[in-house]
Design an enzyme around this catalytic site. Sequence first.
Site, short mmCIF file in Angstrom:
data_model
loop_
_atom_site.label_atom_id
_atom_site.label_comp_id
_atom_site.label_asym_id
_atom_site.label_seq_id
_atom_site.Cartn_x
_atom_site.Cartn_y
_atom_site.Cartn_z
N GLN A 217 -20.20 -13.31 -1.89
CA GLN A 217 -19.08 -14.76 -0.88
C GLN A 217 -19.01 -16.00 -1.17
O GLN A 217 -18.66 -17.00 -1.04
CB GLN A 217 -19.50 -14.50 -0.02
CG GLN A 217 -19.41 -13.58 1.19
CD GLN A 217 -17.69 -12.91 1.75
OE1 GLN A 217 -16.31 -14.24 1.36
NE2 GLN A 217 -17.18 -12.21 1.22
N SER A 218 -18.75 -15.59 -2.54
CA SER A 218 -19.16 -17.16 -3.93
C SER A 218 -17.49 -17.88 -3.41
O SER A 218 -16.21 -18.12 -4.05
CB SER A 218 -18.88 -17.13 -5.18
OG SER A 218 -18.81 -18.10 -5.78
#
Length: 327
Positions: free
Chosen positions: A80-81
């Site tokens: 989920q960067s």
Amino acid sequence: MLTEKLARVTIAHLPTPLERLPRLTAQLSGPELWIKRDDQTGLATGGNKSRKLEFLVADAARPEAGERRADTLITGGAAQSNHARQTAAAAAKCGLACLLALKGTKPPQARGNLLLDLLLGADVVWAEGRPLDEVMAQAAEELRVSDRCPYVIPYGGSNPVGASGYVAAMEELLAQCKERDLHFDHIVLPSSSGGTQAGLMVGARALGFEGRILGISIDLLTGALQRLLADLATATAEHLELGFVFAPEDFAVNDDYLGGGYGVVSDLERGAVRAMARAEGVLLDPVYTGRACGGLLDLIHRGAFGEGERVLFWHTGGTTGLFGYEL
Ligand SMILES: Cc1ncc(COP(=O)(O)O)c(C=O)c1O
């Protein structure tokens, strides 16, 4: 301008708004709270990496003598960067390809940032336990073999080129303060790979900002983060020919809010996300700004700020993460 000699592309909507948080301030009866809206940088839901990417993408387009302009951006991060998502968006906007090395294995469903990575046209390689640096280096090598020209952006965009974006951000903030005859006693922000806090500190020293810049650590113990920040700030100052040297003790860091570790959402983050949403209609994210704001609210409850002080919460973005985690 401190960064005027550096190559830069226009990616972000700048300056970002500087706003009061009157209802949250009234609810807490602590210091006067303000917010710097770097969640509003405009690039595919925005965030702090847009500022770093203005310098990183320009650097990719200005290779050392003898090499070609990069045609592909490579970077890495968590599944989920936010950094990966903004890099994918910057690549799309600038007509480059993008390859993302993401931690872990492919999830059954692409949500939140990962959904946007794919929409933005990035190729994703799952690290499956291998170190991200190794995966990125291998991907770069494979591209070179097929006559492509990759540019590898380190984790979080946190090298002297990327951190320069936050030197410029400090300059932007101080111009807004001057225009509105404001001063801040404290700036509070999430700190992880360090580029944001290191860049702000370089800007603060160069421009004589006397307030405290407090990084709420997201994943590192204080000593480790302070060492990383000192090295990065010193290298960033050198990159800008400023000649400052920083020591770890120069950096205010608080590691009291690490909780269960990176990306483990607890009542601290949930409470802060809800408090900010309900008092001000501002959305935080569950991993970075939720944790940092949770820390700020706790520090206010503990009386850590003086009466009449003014505190700026630097919103570094990440709101898309709300759709990638269970809150
Ligand atoms: C929303 C958000 N805030 C803060 C940070 C931390 O910034 P830095 O890595 O520059 O310390 C990140 C890093 O990914 C982020 O995505």
